[in-house]
Structure formats: C-alpha cells, structure tokens
Design an enzyme around this catalytic site. Structure first.
Site, PDB file in Angstrom:
ATOM      1  N   LYS A  13       5.555   8.009   3.478  1.00 31.60           N
ATOM      2  CA  LYS A  13       6.065   8.520   2.204  1.00 31.60           C
ATOM      3  C   LYS A  13       5.027   8.410   1.090  1.00 31.60           C
ATOM      4  O   LYS A  13       4.827   9.345   0.341  1.00 31.60           O
ATOM      5  CB  LYS A  13       7.333   7.762   1.768  1.00 31.60           C
ATOM      6  CG  LYS A  13       8.529   7.955   2.666  1.00 31.60           C
ATOM      7  CD  LYS A  13       9.793   7.360   2.066  1.00 31.60           C
ATOM      8  CE  LYS A  13       9.706   5.856   1.809  1.00 31.60           C
ATOM      9  NZ  LYS A  13       9.604   5.042   3.035  1.00 31.60           N
ATOM     10  N   ARG A  88      17.243   4.079  -2.535  1.00 33.53           N
ATOM     11  CA  ARG A  88      17.243   3.418  -1.232  1.00 33.53           C
ATOM     12  C   ARG A  88      18.631   2.907  -0.876  1.00 33.53           C
ATOM     13  O   ARG A  88      18.799   2.299   0.179  1.00 33.53           O
ATOM     14  CB  ARG A  88      16.300   2.222  -1.295  1.00 33.53           C
ATOM     15  CG  ARG A  88      14.982   2.428  -0.548  1.00 33.53           C
ATOM     16  CD  ARG A  88      14.198   1.174  -0.760  1.00 33.53           C
ATOM     17  NE  ARG A  88      13.130   0.964   0.143  1.00 33.53           N
ATOM     18  CZ  ARG A  88      11.844   1.246  -0.118  1.00 33.53           C
ATOM     19  NH1 ARG A  88      11.509   1.845  -1.222  1.00 33.53           N
ATOM     20  NH2 ARG A  88      10.919   0.915   0.745  1.00 33.53           N
ATOM     21  N   ARG A 127      -2.079  -1.228   8.476  1.00 29.10           N
ATOM     22  CA  ARG A 127      -2.363  -0.787   7.113  1.00 29.10           C
ATOM     23  C   ARG A 127      -3.086  -1.887   6.315  1.00 29.10           C
ATOM     24  O   ARG A 127      -2.716  -3.050   6.394  1.00 29.10           O
ATOM     25  CB  ARG A 127      -0.994  -0.502   6.485  1.00 29.10           C
ATOM     26  CG  ARG A 127      -1.025   0.282   5.257  1.00 29.10           C
ATOM     27  CD  ARG A 127       0.238   1.066   5.128  1.00 29.10           C
ATOM     28  NE  ARG A 127       1.365   0.243   4.673  1.00 29.10           N
ATOM     29  CZ  ARG A 127       2.493   0.778   4.227  1.00 29.10           C
ATOM     30  NH1 ARG A 127       2.650   2.087   4.172  1.00 29.10           N
ATOM     31  NH2 ARG A 127       3.474   0.006   3.843  1.00 29.10           N
ATOM     32  N   ARG A 160      -0.594  -6.183   3.089  1.00 25.56           N
ATOM     33  CA  ARG A 160       0.573  -6.486   2.250  1.00 25.56           C
ATOM     34  C   ARG A 160       1.464  -7.489   2.973  1.00 25.56           C
ATOM     35  O   ARG A 160       1.681  -7.362   4.171  1.00 25.56           O
ATOM     36  CB  ARG A 160       1.389  -5.204   2.030  1.00 25.56           C
ATOM     37  CG  ARG A 160       0.832  -4.313   0.961  1.00 25.56           C
ATOM     38  CD  ARG A 160       1.422  -2.918   0.974  1.00 25.56           C
ATOM     39  NE  ARG A 160       2.885  -2.879   1.083  1.00 25.56           N
ATOM     40  CZ  ARG A 160       3.593  -1.738   0.999  1.00 25.56           C
ATOM     41  NH1 ARG A 160       2.997  -0.580   0.783  1.00 25.56           N
ATOM     42  NH2 ARG A 160       4.899  -1.750   1.119  1.00 25.56           N
ATOM     43  N   ARG A 171      12.526  -5.076   7.257  1.00 29.53           N
ATOM     44  CA  ARG A 171      12.553  -3.829   6.471  1.00 29.53           C
ATOM     45  C   ARG A 171      13.248  -2.718   7.243  1.00 29.53           C
ATOM     46  O   ARG A 171      13.949  -1.898   6.663  1.00 29.53           O
ATOM     47  CB  ARG A 171      11.131  -3.406   6.084  1.00 29.53           C
ATOM     48  CG  ARG A 171      10.558  -4.309   5.002  1.00 29.53           C
ATOM     49  CD  ARG A 171       9.089  -4.076   4.802  1.00 29.53           C
ATOM     50  NE  ARG A 171       8.768  -2.756   4.295  1.00 29.53           N
ATOM     51  CZ  ARG A 171       7.569  -2.184   4.406  1.00 29.53           C
ATOM     52  NH1 ARG A 171       6.601  -2.810   5.033  1.00 29.53           N
ATOM     53  NH2 ARG A 171       7.358  -1.012   3.899  1.00 29.53           N
TER      54      ARG A 171
HETATM   55  P1  AMP Z   1       7.677   0.610  -0.620  1.00 31.47           P
HETATM   56  O1  AMP Z   1       6.331   0.560  -1.186  1.00 31.47           O
HETATM   57  O2  AMP Z   1       8.458   1.841  -1.047  1.00 31.47           O
HETATM   58  O3  AMP Z   1       7.705   0.423   0.877  1.00 31.47           O
HETATM   59  O4  AMP Z   1       8.501  -0.624  -1.241  1.00 31.47           O
HETATM   60  C1  AMP Z   1       8.090  -1.947  -0.993  1.00 31.47           C
HETATM   61  C2  AMP Z   1       9.240  -2.903  -1.321  1.00 31.47           C
HETATM   62  O5  AMP Z   1       9.586  -2.773  -2.710  1.00 31.47           O
HETATM   63  C3  AMP Z   1      10.528  -2.663  -0.568  1.00 31.47           C
HETATM   64  O6  AMP Z   1      10.537  -3.250   0.731  1.00 31.47           O
HETATM   65  C4  AMP Z   1      11.540  -3.326  -1.509  1.00 31.47           C
HETATM   66  O7  AMP Z   1      11.479  -4.740  -1.424  1.00 31.47           O
HETATM   67  C5  AMP Z   1      10.979  -2.937  -2.882  1.00 31.47           C
HETATM   68  N1  AMP Z   1      11.546  -1.631  -3.317  1.00 31.47           N
HETATM   69  C6  AMP Z   1      10.877  -0.462  -3.488  1.00 31.47           C
HETATM   70  N2  AMP Z   1      11.710   0.510  -3.881  1.00 31.47           N
HETATM   71  C7  AMP Z   1      12.950  -0.047  -3.950  1.00 31.47           C
HETATM   72  C8  AMP Z   1      14.245   0.445  -4.256  1.00 31.47           C
HETATM   73  N3  AMP Z   1      14.449   1.739  -4.556  1.00 31.47           N
HETATM   74  N4  AMP Z   1      15.280  -0.428  -4.244  1.00 31.47           N
HETATM   75  C9  AMP Z   1      15.101  -1.730  -3.931  1.00 31.47           C
HETATM   76  N5  AMP Z   1      13.923  -2.249  -3.589  1.00 31.47           N
HETATM   77  C10 AMP Z   1      12.840  -1.431  -3.598  1.00 31.47           C
END
Ligand code: AMP
Length: 218
Positions: A13, A88, A127, A160, A171
């Site tokens: 994404k 989400r 990654r 990360r 996740r």
């Molecule tokens: P991402 O970079 O989109 O994979 O997001 C990394 C982490 O940020 C996720 O595993 C969540 O802990 C938090 N996060 C990102 N977007 C959201 C969201 N819309 N709602 C809740 N937590 C989020």
C-alpha cells in the site's frame, strides 16, 4: 479524486500510494507515516501511538480519526487525496463517511490490493527503512548497493519493530479481525475495486491506475 487503499499488511500500500497519488497529483495520506513521524519527533502523539504499533495493535480510533479529520481539510487535500492505511476499522470508515459528508463530498473508490499471505511475509520480513530519509528498501527485491546503507542518502537502514516476526503475525490477526470487514462494507456501497498486487511495482501501479480509470468519472 478521493481514494482509499486497503489491503493486508505488506500488500504494498505504501509504495503504491506514492505512485498512484503522484499520477493523479493528489497527496498520499498515510496514518502509519504520520505516527512514525511523530515517534521520530518524540511528540505526545508519537509516544501514545508507539505503544500500540510496536506490538502490532491498532492505535485507538479516537486518536486516529482526529488526525485524519485535521489532515483532509488542509489546502493540498481539498480537491482529493489518497488514504493509505485509513480506515482500518468499520468505525473509522463510518467516521470518514461522516467527515466527507460534512464537507459536501464522498469517496470515489476504495481500491483493494490482494496478495498471497506467504508472499506478504517475505515482503515484510525483508523490508528495511532508512533512518535519515525514510526510503524503504528490501533485502531481496530492492537491495541497496551496500548492505545496511541507504543508496539515496547514505543513512543507516533499520527494521521497523512492527516488521519483526511476532508482530507481523499479530498485524495479520488484527487485519482479519478488524480491517477485512471493510471489504464487505465498501462492496455494499459499490465502492470497492480489487486488483492482484503481485508482479513488479510498475505492473501493480499500472493495474491500479487502470482500475481507477474504470471507476471514476473523467
Ligand atoms: P502502516 O504503516 O499503515 O502499516 O501502519 C503501521 C501501524 O500504525 C499499524 O500497525 C497501527 O499500529 C498504526 N496505524 C496506522 N494506521 C492506523 C489506523 N488507521 N488505525 C489504527 N492504527 C493505525
């Protein structure tokens, strides 16, 4: 154009969001990137978010929804945006629908990137992110010339915390429990379009743009 990208962790994404948004000249808005920037700057929000992110849980809806509410009214997002990683949960999707209705608009399309689970685990576990410029490399698919060093700026690469194996597993569980219901939610609203997200980055971007062209008025 107002677009949401959905897909399991590691579906690509973040990478696709940047290319698709550049193609349409709209800002990509990533809640994950906003949280990571706040963690790097050691803000209160960063501290609060890190506790959840490090263990693969979602940051509470009230926090996340507030961030998006503030971001989508900024000047650069007035004519459109591409949301990556938000909504989400169904509660976030409902809040987004309400925010956009208050602004007199709505979503044009929700694009789902579909990938196979094994492929995703390989993508996530390899990654590596640059500590200085944030560029994302991959030990197998897109390695830098010197291991552990960013080709673009010479910064050190790190993994990360949320890409560590136990966190990846959590996740996925969170995705299936809390995020996958959005597929049905947006199908019912006739907004969902799905593409397979395997192949090269360029091939996926092309497929994504084809799907968006078919779904949005020109
Ligand atoms: P991402 O970079 O989109 O994979 O997001 C990394 C982490 O940020 C996720 O595993 C969540 O802990 C938090 N996060 C990102 N977007 C959201 C969201 N819309 N709602 C809740 N937590 C989020």
């Amino acid at each position: 154009m107002r677009v949401v990208l959905v897909g399991a962790p590691g579906a690509g994404k973040g990478t696709q969001a940047k290319y698709i948004a550049a193609h349409y000249n709209i800002p990509p808005i990533s809640t994950g990137d906003i949280f990571r920037a706040n963690i790097a700057e050691r803000t209160q929000l960063g501290k609060a978010a890190k506790r959840y992110m490090d263990v693969g849980e979602l940051v509470p809806d009230e926090v996340t929804i507030g961030i998006v509410r503030d971001r989508i009214v900024k000047d650069d997002a007035v004519h459109g945006f591409l949301l990556d990683g938000f909504p989400r949960t169904v509660a976030q999707a409902e809040a987004l629908g309400q925010m956009l209705a208050e602004l007199g608009t709505g979503l044009d399309v929700v694009l789902e990137l579909q990938v196979d689970d094994e492929e995703v685990i390989r993508r996530l576990s390899g990654r590596r992110t640059c500590r200085s410029c944030g560029h994302v490399w991959h030990v197998e698919f897109d390695p830098p010339a010197i291991e552990g060093v960013c080709d673009q700026c010479g910064g050190a690469l790190f993994q990360r915390d949320d890409d560590l194996p136990e966190t990846i597993r959590r996740r996925f569980e969170v995705y299936f429990e809390q995020t996958e219901p959005l597929i049905g939610y947006y199908t019912d609203k006739n907004l969902l379009r799905s593409i397979t997200a395997d192949g090269s980055v360029e091939q996926i971007t092309e497929r994504a743009i084809d799907a968006l062209e078919l779904s949005t008025p020109s």
